[in-house]
Motif scaffolding. Structure first.
Motif, PDB file in Angstrom:
ATOM      1  N   LYS A 237      68.494  15.559  56.136  1.00 59.21           N
ATOM      2  CA  LYS A 237      69.346  16.643  57.483  1.00 59.21           C
ATOM      3  C   LYS A 237      70.708  16.352  57.583  1.00 59.21           C
ATOM      4  N   LEU A 238      70.607  15.132  58.000  1.00 58.46           N
ATOM      5  CA  LEU A 238      72.198  14.231  58.213  1.00 58.46           C
ATOM      6  C   LEU A 238      72.602  14.312  56.424  1.00 58.46           C
TER       7      LEU A 238
ATOM      8  N   GLN B 196      73.075  16.339  54.409  1.00 58.19           N
ATOM      9  CA  GLN B 196      73.634  17.787  54.483  1.00 58.19           C
ATOM     10  C   GLN B 196      74.262  18.321  55.436  1.00 58.19           C
ATOM     11  N   PHE B 197      73.950  17.605  56.979  1.00 57.61           N
ATOM     12  CA  PHE B 197      74.701  18.136  57.608  1.00 57.61           C
ATOM     13  C   PHE B 197      76.600  17.798  57.632  1.00 57.61           C
ATOM     14  N   CYS B 198      76.533  16.535  57.233  1.00 60.49           N
ATOM     15  CA  CYS B 198      78.033  15.835  56.426  1.00 60.49           C
ATOM     16  C   CYS B 198      78.465  16.144  55.500  1.00 60.49           C
ATOM     17  N   ARG B 199      77.578  16.715  54.838  1.00 58.54           N
ATOM     18  CA  ARG B 199      78.997  16.902  53.662  1.00 58.54           C
ATOM     19  C   ARG B 199      78.755  18.795  54.194  1.00 58.54           C
ATOM     20  N   ARG B 200      78.724  18.904  55.134  1.00 57.36           N
ATOM     21  CA  ARG B 200      78.994  20.687  55.232  1.00 57.36           C
ATOM     22  C   ARG B 200      80.259  20.317  55.784  1.00 57.36           C
ATOM     23  N   GLU B 201      79.890  19.747  57.158  1.00 62.77           N
ATOM     24  CA  GLU B 201      80.976  19.627  57.848  1.00 62.77           C
ATOM     25  C   GLU B 201      81.810  18.401  57.763  1.00 62.77           C
TER      26      GLU B 201
ATOM     27  N   THR C 196      81.444  11.356  57.300  1.00 64.76           N
ATOM     28  CA  THR C 196      80.502  10.602  57.011  1.00 64.76           C
ATOM     29  C   THR C 196      79.524  10.172  57.515  1.00 64.76           C
ATOM     30  N   LYS C 197      78.009   9.920  57.472  1.00 63.10           N
ATOM     31  CA  LYS C 197      77.481   9.665  58.409  1.00 63.10           C
ATOM     32  C   LYS C 197      77.642   8.696  59.283  1.00 63.10           C
ATOM     33  N   THR C 198      78.501   6.971  59.041  1.00 60.33           N
ATOM     34  CA  THR C 198      78.498   6.118  60.041  1.00 60.33           C
ATOM     35  C   THR C 198      79.816   6.840  60.547  1.00 60.33           C
TER      36      THR C 198
ATOM     37  N   ARG D 115      78.572   6.678  64.351  1.00 57.99           N
ATOM     38  CA  ARG D 115      79.749   6.255  65.487  1.00 57.99           C
ATOM     39  C   ARG D 115      80.120   7.282  66.821  1.00 57.99           C
ATOM     40  N   LYS D 116      80.222   8.432  66.027  1.00 63.34           N
ATOM     41  CA  LYS D 116      80.708   9.036  67.733  1.00 63.34           C
ATOM     42  C   LYS D 116      79.647  10.199  68.721  1.00 63.34           C
ATOM     43  N   LEU D 117      78.751  10.274  67.546  1.00 65.67           N
ATOM     44  CA  LEU D 117      77.569  10.147  69.093  1.00 65.67           C
ATOM     45  C   LEU D 117      77.372   9.240  69.764  1.00 65.67           C
TER      46      LEU D 117
END
Length: 82
Positions: A15-16, A18-23, A26-28, A32-34
Motif C-alpha cells: 500500500k505504501l 502504491q501510494f508513493c508511486r501514485r503521489e 519516495t518512501k523515505t 521523513r515528512k510524516l
C-alpha cells in the motif's frame, strides 16, 4: 543525517509503495515528512504519552486474515464485547 530502519508487513509495504508511486513520493521522503509533521504537532508544553487509550490497541489484534485495517470497527467492537 542518521539512518532508521522500519520493518512493516507485506500488505502495508504494498500500500505504501502504491501510494508513493501514485503521489510522486519516495518512501523515505514520505516517512521523513510524516515523522516531522507528527513531531511538530506536539507542543513543548504538552508531553507526548503512550497512555492514550488508542495506543493500547496497537498490536492488540491478530491479523491472520489480513483484514484488520479494512474492518477495524468490527475488531474493536468485538474486543469491547468480549
Amino acid at each position: 543525517m542518521k539512518s532508521l530502519t522500519v520493518r512493516i508487513d507485506e500488505e502495508t509495504y504494498r500500500k505504501l509503495d502504491q501510494f508513493c508511486r501514485r503521489e510522486g513520493y519516495t518512501k523515505t521522503g514520505l516517512i521523513r515528512k510524516l515523522i516531522r509533521s507528527f513531531l511538530e504537532g506536539i507542543s513543548e508544553e504538552e508531553s507526548f504519552s503512550f497512555d492514550h487509550p488508542f495506543w493500547r490497541l496497537v498490536g492488540a489484534f491478530e491479523d491472520e486474515a489480513g483484514d484488520v485495517s479494512e474492518n477495524k470497527d468490527k475488531y474493536v467492537a468485538e474486543a469491547y464485547e468480549g
